[in-house]
Design an enzyme around this catalytic site. Structure first.
Site: not given
Length: 326
Positions: A176, A164
């Site tokens: 995350y 990401s």
């Protein structure tokens, strides 16, 4: 002089485009394992590869997701259930893949499965929140990849890890961002270690796309639960207004940044699998190219100042706190 430089740049760009479009021959019938195929990128990619003639091995979290995917694809697609938090489930998937590919080996592995929630101010989270996300996004895929390396080496295959842009710039609290930083590091070391065996390793770093991971309802529900679980002193230090304003900022960011066109990501994933010269990194999404990646190269103090201007201030915040003597 300038004309010569422009001509050289033009020729280089044409040569790069021609090289980038070259595809590997003889990919029909090769096996590719894709994780996280219940929805989102994994589901779209599995269908796309199935139509292209690959023998797709789709790992889903739920039986309902596997059934829906089989109904949308050809009979050649195979599904299995995979829980990346369970070593037993990973071992079962490894045995299943071995039975499916036989001596041919595994040509492609796409580590797509992942979760984002809970995300929010770091103080609101518990250690188990971080552990859960890091296990699913980083440790589980690493365990699966290590078990499949002999099959990938046999086929001189490809590993494609979905990271990401938040694996370059930690713009939110929670597990995350740390998990995606770990994916980046694991991919870099794996790429160098596997290069002598003809196994290519690519990283796809999407910007914000409209998937289950960016579902606003799920994000707000997770934040609401964490807010209610805070001890009274911590809640007073932030204030009720902070919680409401934080949710409003999240809504604006998601409405502005989230791209509904998932083919921008699945196209990169397919290119990483089929190109004769795949790129080391792909960054699909306008926000990845124009916002997050450039920001990741800026001085930390500047990025911190911008994020501080965007996010609400806690009720108990102290002006000049970083410079206050202890």
């Amino acid at each position: 002089m300038w004309a010569y430089a422009v001509l050289c740049m033009l020729l280089w760009a044409i040569a790069w485009l021609l090289r980038d479009r070259r595809r590997l021959p003889g990919l029909m019938g090769r096996h590719v394992l894709v994780t996280g195929c219940d929805s989102g990128f994994g589901c779209r990619l599995a269908q796309r590869l199935d139509r292209a003639g690959f023998r797709v091995l789709a790992a889903c979290l739920t039986a309902q997701g596997a059934e829906a995917l089989r109904a949308a694809c050809s009979p050649g697609l195979r599904t299995s259930l995979l829980d990346l938090t369970s070593s037993e489930s990973i071992a079962s998937t490894l045995a299943w893949v071995q039975d499916e590919v036989g001596n041919q080996g595994l040509f492609g592995l796409v580590n797509n499965a992942g979760v984002a929630n809970p995300m929010g101010p770091t103080e609101w989270l518990q250690a188990e929140d971080l552990r859960h996300v890091v296990t699913i996004n980083a440790l589980g895929p690493a365990e699966l990849t290590l078990g499949l390396l002999p099959l990938l080496k046999r086929a001189r295959g490809r590993v494609v890890n979905i990271s990401s842009v938040l694996g370059r710039l930690a713009a939110a609290g929670g597990g995350y961002c740390p998990s995606k930083y770990a994916v980046e590091a694991f991919s870099d070391s794996l790429r160098r270690d596997m290069a002598p065996f003809g196994v290519r390793v690519c990283i796809v770093e999407p910007g914000f796309f409209r998937t289950a991971a960016t579902d606003l309802g799920g994000i707000e529900a997770a934040l609401g639960r964490r807010w209610l679980q805070l001890d009274p002193e911590t809640r007073r230090s932030y204030g009720d207004d902070f919680f409401r304003q934080y949710l409003q900022v999240q809504r604006r960011i998601m409405a502005w940044l989230c791209d509904p066109d998932l083919t921008k990501v699945t196209g990169c994933l397919e290119h990483a699998l089929t190109a004769q010269y795949p790129r080391t990194r792909y960054s699909p999404g306008w926000d990845a190219k124009l916002l997050w990646l450039p920001a990741s190269y800026l001085p930390a103090c500047l990025v911190d100042a911008v994020l501080a201007a965007v996010l609400p201030k806690p009720a108990g915040s102290i002006r000049g706190a970083p410079d206050t003597p202890q």
